[in-house]
Design a protein around this motif. Structure first.
Motif, PDB file in Angstrom:
ATOM      1  N   GLY A  10       0.797  -1.220   0.000  1.00 12.86           N
ATOM      2  CA  GLY A  10       0.000   0.000   0.000  1.00 12.86           C
ATOM      3  C   GLY A  10       0.828   1.268   0.000  1.00 12.86           C
ATOM      4  N   TYR A  11       2.040   1.194  -0.568  1.00 14.70           N
ATOM      5  CA  TYR A  11       2.891   2.386  -0.624  1.00 14.70           C
ATOM      6  C   TYR A  11       2.301   3.468  -1.527  1.00 14.70           C
ATOM      7  CZ  TYR A  11       6.528  -0.768   1.252  1.00 14.70           C
ATOM      8  OH  TYR A  11       7.248  -1.654   2.008  1.00 14.70           O
ATOM      9  N   VAL A  12       1.581   3.051  -2.567  1.00 12.02           N
ATOM     10  CA  VAL A  12       0.994   4.011  -3.506  1.00 12.02           C
ATOM     11  C   VAL A  12      -0.456   4.224  -3.100  1.00 12.02           C
ATOM     12  CG1 VAL A  12       0.556   4.544  -5.931  1.00 12.02           C
ATOM     13  CG2 VAL A  12       2.533   3.144  -5.304  1.00 12.02           C
ATOM     14  N   GLY A  44       8.196   7.559  -0.500  1.00 11.70           N
ATOM     15  CA  GLY A  44       9.535   6.986  -0.359  1.00 11.70           C
ATOM     16  C   GLY A  44      10.543   8.107  -0.411  1.00 11.70           C
ATOM     17  N   THR A  45      11.686   7.923   0.206  1.00 11.07           N
ATOM     18  CA  THR A  45      12.686   8.987   0.300  1.00 11.07           C
ATOM     19  C   THR A  45      13.013   9.576  -1.064  1.00 11.07           C
ATOM     20  OG1 THR A  45      13.675   7.947   2.255  1.00 11.07           O
ATOM     21  CG2 THR A  45      15.012   9.560   1.086  1.00 11.07           C
ATOM     22  N   SER A  46      12.592  10.815  -1.289  1.00 10.27           N
ATOM     23  CA  SER A  46      12.818  11.588  -2.517  1.00 10.27           C
ATOM     24  C   SER A  46      12.113  11.023  -3.746  1.00 10.27           C
ATOM     25  CB  SER A  46      14.320  11.747  -2.797  1.00 10.27           C
ATOM     26  OG  SER A  46      14.927  12.516  -1.791  1.00 10.27           O
ATOM     27  N   GLY A  47      11.228  10.053  -3.578  1.00 12.69           N
ATOM     28  CA  GLY A  47      10.339   9.601  -4.640  1.00 12.69           C
ATOM     29  C   GLY A  47      11.000   8.858  -5.786  1.00 12.69           C
ATOM     30  N   GLY A  48      10.173   8.397  -6.712  1.00 15.55           N
ATOM     31  CA  GLY A  48      10.681   7.685  -7.884  1.00 15.55           C
ATOM     32  C   GLY A  48       9.909   6.414  -8.174  1.00 15.55           C
ATOM     33  N   ASN A  49      10.111   5.911  -9.386  1.00 16.71           N
ATOM     34  CA  ASN A  49       9.275   4.832  -9.918  1.00 16.71           C
ATOM     35  C   ASN A  49       9.403   3.509  -9.187  1.00 16.71           C
ATOM     36  OD1 ASN A  49      11.949   4.594 -11.025  1.00 16.71           O
ATOM     37  ND2 ASN A  49      11.152   3.249 -12.619  1.00 16.71           N
ATOM     38  N   THR A  51       9.148   2.720  -6.230  1.00 19.47           N
ATOM     39  CA  THR A  51       8.162   2.512  -5.162  1.00 19.47           C
ATOM     40  C   THR A  51       7.007   1.639  -5.635  1.00 19.47           C
ATOM     41  OG1 THR A  51       8.666   4.454  -3.818  1.00 19.47           O
ATOM     42  CG2 THR A  51       6.384   3.716  -3.806  1.00 19.47           C
ATOM     43  N   ARG A  52       6.554   1.821  -6.880  1.00 19.32           N
ATOM     44  CA  ARG A  52       5.446   0.999  -7.386  1.00 19.32           C
ATOM     45  C   ARG A  52       5.837  -0.474  -7.424  1.00 19.32           C
ATOM     46  NH1 ARG A  52       1.189   3.974  -9.607  1.00 19.32           N
ATOM     47  NH2 ARG A  52       1.717   6.086 -10.317  1.00 19.32           N
ATOM     48  N   CYS A  57       7.102  -6.281  -4.257  1.00 17.55           N
ATOM     49  CA  CYS A  57       8.261  -7.121  -3.901  1.00 17.55           C
ATOM     50  C   CYS A  57       8.469  -7.215  -2.397  1.00 17.55           C
ATOM     51  CB  CYS A  57       9.525  -6.577  -4.577  1.00 17.55           C
ATOM     52  SG  CYS A  57       9.545  -6.771  -6.373  1.00 17.55           S
ATOM     53  N   ILE A  58       8.312  -6.109  -1.685  1.00 16.79           N
ATOM     54  CA  ILE A  58       8.522  -6.154  -0.241  1.00 16.79           C
ATOM     55  C   ILE A  58       7.364  -6.863   0.453  1.00 16.79           C
ATOM     56  CG2 ILE A  58       8.765  -4.742   1.845  1.00 16.79           C
ATOM     57  CD1 ILE A  58      10.623  -2.938   0.315  1.00 16.79           C
ATOM     58  N   ALA A  59       6.176  -6.782  -0.107  1.00 11.40           N
ATOM     59  CA  ALA A  59       5.066  -7.586   0.426  1.00 11.40           C
ATOM     60  C   ALA A  59       5.399  -9.067   0.333  1.00 11.40           C
ATOM     61  CB  ALA A  59       3.779  -7.278  -0.331  1.00 11.40           C
ATOM     62  N   ASP A  60       6.011  -9.462  -0.775  1.00  3.17           N
ATOM     63  CA  ASP A  60       6.411 -10.856  -0.948  1.00  3.17           C
ATOM     64  C   ASP A  60       7.496 -11.233   0.043  1.00  3.17           C
ATOM     65  OD1 ASP A  60       6.243 -13.354  -2.494  1.00  3.17           O
ATOM     66  OD2 ASP A  60       8.260 -12.851  -3.208  1.00  3.17           O
ATOM     67  N   ALA A  61       8.446 -10.327   0.265  1.00  2.00           N
ATOM     68  CA  ALA A  61       9.520 -10.583   1.227  1.00  2.00           C
ATOM     69  C   ALA A  61       8.965 -10.809   2.630  1.00  2.00           C
ATOM     70  CB  ALA A  61      10.509  -9.418   1.232  1.00  2.00           C
TER      71      ALA A  61
END
Length: 333
Positions: A10-12, A44-49, A51-52, A57-61
């Motif tokens: 749910g980062y986005v 996310g720190t200073s943003g960028g693609n 994050t999507r 991936c981190i949910a899977d981790a």
């Protein structure tokens, strides 16, 4: 397509803006109307693609019980910055493997993302020569951590596997909704093309949603044929993961290599012009490695008449502006 079947963190939480660039379009002669999708404004720190992609991936981790994230990238990697950022947020340790794609380019005291690695509290950095087997090098770090009782999870460079590419399948659905709500139509889309996940996800999202907008990728690292093959393969893997039987036609994958210059991360005059032009017409910062070179490609293609006059062009801004501060010498005064 049902992306809800895949766990994410749910980062986005909301759509990133699509903005018209009137001053920039005028500076290019007013032949086309340039819009920009502001994924530089993602959380996310200073943003960028990334994050999507990391949302999946981190949910899977976490689902697999990981307590440590390992990932890799170039010495000023935006992906490494964002992976570390989200690992910090999740209470996970993070180790980075940095590839010196330009010999002797890693400087621990450097500004830009190198500074942010230290500020965010990276647990360890391993620097390897350009051309190294990065999955193999990350595997070595993982084995060492396992021996210490840790539970590491490897995120590939750019989070560019089929799971990570779902982030940009979702982005394409987001763009489609914004087009409907805002009454926008686009005749073409231009995207940076590096580790392939963003470009592949956009194309897979187009195919899965029957959106017939041509996509031109601007490569930042590999020869055209190699990059197009990587994007094509990953886009089909993403469709397989979602359960879409339709295949990506090979001729739908375009990744020009004309704007790489002397090599990955090495500056070009055209990149400097692109960064300055967008900053001085619209107050938007690009980065010197991905979005700057991709925008230099868009500028050149406009000047060459690649796009039909009067077209609406959507440029995907993938972020990365912290890297600018490691390239001060390129921009003079």
């Amino acid at each position: 397509m049902n992306l809800a079947q895949f766990p994410r963190r749910g980062y986005v939480k909301e759509a990133t803006p699509i903005e018209f660039l009137p001053n920039f379009s005028k500076a290019l002669g007013g032949k086309v109307n340039v819009y920009i999708k502001r994924d530089d404004l993602l959380p996310g720190t200073s943003g960028g693609n990334k994050t999507r992609k990391l949302d999946f991936c981190i949910a899977d981790a976490l689902a697999k019980g990981a307590d440590t994230i390992i990932t890799c990238g170039a010495v000023q990697s935006n992906h490494c910055r964002l992976t570390l950022s989200w690992a910090v947020k999740e209470g996970l340790d993070c180790y980075l493997v940095l590839e010196e794609r330009v010999k002797n380019s890693y400087k621990p005291e450097a500004s830009g993302n190198n500074f942010l690695f230290r500020l965010l509290g990276v647990k360890g950095i391993t620097v390897v020569p350009g051309g190294s087997d990065m999955m193999g090098e990350m595997g070595k770090v993982a084995e060492k951590l396992k021996a210490e009782g840790k539970k590491p999870y490897i995120v590939p460079g750019g989070a560019s596997n089929a799971l990570g590419a779902l982030g940009y399948v979702g982005c394409m659905e987001e763009i489609m909704h914004q087009m409907f709500i805002q009454g926008l139509t686009f005749d073409h889309m231009v995207v940076p093309s590096g580790s392939a996940g963003t470009h592949a996800g956009i194309i897979a999202g187009m195919i899965g949603n029957n959106i017939n907008i041509p996509v031109t990728g601007i490569g930042v690292n590999r020869p055209k044929a190699v990059q197009q093959e990587a994007v094509h393969k990953l886009a089909n893997q993403a469709l397989d993961l979602i359960g879409v039987e339709q295949r990506v036609p090979a001729d739908k994958v375009i990744a020009f290599d004309d704007y790489v210059g002397p090599g990955y991360s090495l500056p070009t005059d055209a990149m400097v012009e692109a960064v300055k032009l967008l900053a001085r017409t619209e107050g938007i910062l690009l980065d010197p490695v991905y979005s700057g070179k991709a925008m230099s490609g868009l500028i050149d293609l406009v000047r060459k008449g690649y796009f039909r006059e009067g077209s609406n062009i959507l440029f995907l801004h993938t972020g990365g502006s912290p890297a600018l501060y490691a390239y001060l010498d390129c921009f003079g005064n």
